[in-house]
Design an enzyme around this catalytic site. Structure first.
Site, PDB file in Angstrom:
ATOM      1  N   ARG A 134       0.815  -1.212   0.000  1.00  0.00           N
ATOM      2  CA  ARG A 134       0.000   0.000   0.000  1.00  0.00           C
ATOM      3  C   ARG A 134       0.856   1.272   0.000  1.00  0.00           C
ATOM      4  O   ARG A 134       0.494   2.267  -0.645  1.00  0.00           O
ATOM      5  CB  ARG A 134      -0.937  -0.004   1.211  1.00  0.00           C
ATOM      6  CG  ARG A 134      -1.872   1.174   1.188  1.00  0.00           C
ATOM      7  CD  ARG A 134      -2.812   1.187   2.379  1.00  0.00           C
ATOM      8  NE  ARG A 134      -3.518   2.464   2.409  1.00  0.00           N
ATOM      9  CZ  ARG A 134      -4.142   2.926   3.473  1.00  0.00           C
ATOM     10  NH1 ARG A 134      -4.152   2.227   4.587  1.00  0.00           N
ATOM     11  NH2 ARG A 134      -4.761   4.067   3.423  1.00  0.00           N
ATOM     12  N   ARG A 181      -3.329   9.854   7.312  1.00  0.00           N
ATOM     13  CA  ARG A 181      -1.974  10.396   7.173  1.00  0.00           C
ATOM     14  C   ARG A 181      -1.948  11.678   6.331  1.00  0.00           C
ATOM     15  O   ARG A 181      -0.974  12.425   6.353  1.00  0.00           O
ATOM     16  CB  ARG A 181      -1.070   9.354   6.539  1.00  0.00           C
ATOM     17  CG  ARG A 181      -1.118   8.019   7.267  1.00  0.00           C
ATOM     18  CD  ARG A 181      -0.673   6.863   6.410  1.00  0.00           C
ATOM     19  NE  ARG A 181      -1.029   5.573   6.988  1.00  0.00           N
ATOM     20  CZ  ARG A 181      -2.200   4.973   6.801  1.00  0.00           C
ATOM     21  NH1 ARG A 181      -3.120   5.536   6.040  1.00  0.00           N
ATOM     22  NH2 ARG A 181      -2.444   3.821   7.386  1.00  0.00           N
ATOM     23  N   LYS A 223       9.931   6.126  15.597  1.00  0.00           N
ATOM     24  CA  LYS A 223      10.169   5.115  14.569  1.00  0.00           C
ATOM     25  C   LYS A 223      10.346   5.747  13.190  1.00  0.00           C
ATOM     26  O   LYS A 223      11.294   5.438  12.466  1.00  0.00           O
ATOM     27  CB  LYS A 223       9.017   4.097  14.576  1.00  0.00           C
ATOM     28  CG  LYS A 223       9.249   2.894  13.717  1.00  0.00           C
ATOM     29  CD  LYS A 223       8.693   3.105  12.340  1.00  0.00           C
ATOM     30  CE  LYS A 223       9.133   1.985  11.418  1.00  0.00           C
ATOM     31  NZ  LYS A 223       8.646   2.222  10.057  1.00  0.00           N
ATOM     32  N   ASP A 242      10.368  -1.505  14.834  1.00  0.00           N
ATOM     33  CA  ASP A 242       8.950  -1.720  14.580  1.00  0.00           C
ATOM     34  C   ASP A 242       8.589  -3.062  15.207  1.00  0.00           C
ATOM     35  O   ASP A 242       9.393  -3.668  15.903  1.00  0.00           O
ATOM     36  CB  ASP A 242       8.648  -1.694  13.077  1.00  0.00           C
ATOM     37  CG  ASP A 242       9.322  -2.845  12.354  1.00  0.00           C
ATOM     38  OD1 ASP A 242       9.976  -3.674  13.021  1.00  0.00           O
ATOM     39  OD2 ASP A 242       9.200  -2.947  11.132  1.00  0.00           O
ATOM     40  N   HIS A 244       8.265  -6.014  13.903  1.00  0.00           N
ATOM     41  CA  HIS A 244       9.082  -7.144  13.440  1.00  0.00           C
ATOM     42  C   HIS A 244      10.455  -7.144  14.109  1.00  0.00           C
ATOM     43  O   HIS A 244      10.949  -8.173  14.544  1.00  0.00           O
ATOM     44  CB  HIS A 244       9.293  -7.086  11.924  1.00  0.00           C
ATOM     45  CG  HIS A 244       8.032  -6.942  11.156  1.00  0.00           C
ATOM     46  ND1 HIS A 244       7.075  -7.932  11.113  1.00  0.00           N
ATOM     47  CD2 HIS A 244       7.540  -5.911  10.428  1.00  0.00           C
ATOM     48  CE1 HIS A 244       6.064  -7.512  10.377  1.00  0.00           C
ATOM     49  NE2 HIS A 244       6.317  -6.292   9.950  1.00  0.00           N
TER      50      HIS A 244
END
Length: 310
Positions: A134, A181, A223, A242, A244
């Site tokens: 995206r 956003r 981040k 993040d 992960h």
DNA sequence: GTCCAGGGTGAAA
DNA sequence: TTTCACCCTGGA
């Protein structure tokens, strides 16, 4: 083949002696979002030039696609691809690291890019609770609708300046699919366009000062600031945490299950030092491959370390 | 058709 | 320090 030998052979391409580069993992691995697979290489924009990058023995070949000749391309492309980045020192220092050692063996040649700060900031604000597919869609559509065309392909566009984003407005970006956003993007564009924030100045700032300046922006937390610092503002000591990466830090380095994101980031910067951004990319890549394998129904075989298949 | 996760941040409790 | 809303797209 040396650089000058290669350049003498062709007027449309330059050879950059970077050693082995995994161009897919580097250009299309979550650092930048506007590189397009094209034959055996990637086509995209560096500065105000359309280029195609492909692997070659001992480095990469950069071919210009806008018919304007190679003047200046060697310089801008080597900067962009991080020529001079101490990949060997990094590989040596972390050869025995439980996560990075196997990653360096399994998929070497991942580099940290040095992108345009504004496009980088825009892209990572866009990345908030989104996914790579995206993000590419959003950043690509903003570029193609609002950017300046410099080549024959629809994607051959210079990323729109902050002024253009301000002018387009929040609703326009919402209509393009940016969601919540859109407001952050316009506010940040205003800060940069007005001169209230000079992104290029941040290259000369210390890591901490530059990070504090970025997190003043609405929609930019630690981040996203760390992404922009690592991928465009000459801060190799930046480490992006993040979900992960947090999982990876717990798995490989024994960080507590309940430590905070900012503690993890501080711990990693202390542990990896000037190699934080590089370490971050190898860790992210390994974690992403593993997550993808699981999503695709496994059995997962970690290419980096076949014995520890999940 | 529904459900869910995806390179987070800001505001409020 | 923790919880929650914010948009929306693709895949299961």
């Amino acid at each position: 083949m040396t650089t000058s030998e290669h350049n003498a052979l062709t007027g449309q391409s330059v050879f950059i002696p970077l050693g082995f580069v995994d161009i897919g993992a580097t250009l299309d691995g979550g650092q930048a979002f506007r590189w397009h697979l094209d034959n055996s290489g990637y086509r995209g924009i560096i500065g105000r030039r359309v280029v195609h990058i492909s692997q070659a023995s001992g480095g990469v070949v950069v071919t210009v696609k806008d018919g304007k000749g190679v003047s200046g391309v060697y310089h801008s492309a080597s900067q962009y691809l991080g020529l001079g980045q101490d990949l060997e020192g990094f590989a040596q220092r972390f050869a025995d690291d439980p996560c990075l050692g196997p990653a360096l063996n399994g998929y070497p040649g991942i580099r940290v890019l040095r992108q345009d700060p504004w496009e980088c900031l825009f892209s990572f604000i866009t990345s908030s609770t989104s996914n790579i597919a995206r993000i590419k869609l959003n950043v690509g559509s903003a570029a193609e609708k609002l950017g300046f065309s410099i080549g024959p392909n629809i994607t051959d566009v210079v990323f729109p300046e902050p002024e253009v984003i301000v002018e387009s407005g929040e609703q326009y970006l919402r209509d393009l699919g940016f969601g919540f956003r859109a407001k952050y993007l316009v506010l940040c564009a205003e800060a940069v366009a007005s001169g209230q924030l000079n992104l290029f100045d941040l290259r000369e700032f210390s890591y901490t000062d530059a990070r504090n300046a970025l997190t003043q922006l609405h929609g930019v937390g630690e981040k996203i600031a760390d992404c922009v610092l690592a991928f465009s503002l000459d801060k190799p000591e930046s480490f992006i945490v993040d979900r992960h990466i947090l999982r990876a830090l717990r798995k490989w380095y024994g960080l507590s299950e309940k430590c905070s994101l900012s503690y993890a980031s501080e711990w990693a910067r202390d542990h990896f030092g000037e190699y934080s951004a590089l370490a971050n990319q190898y860790m992210f890549h390994r974690e992403r491959l593993s997550a993808r394998a699981i999503a695709w129904g496994g059995p997962h075989v970690d290419r980096a370390l076949p014995e520890d298949g999940v």
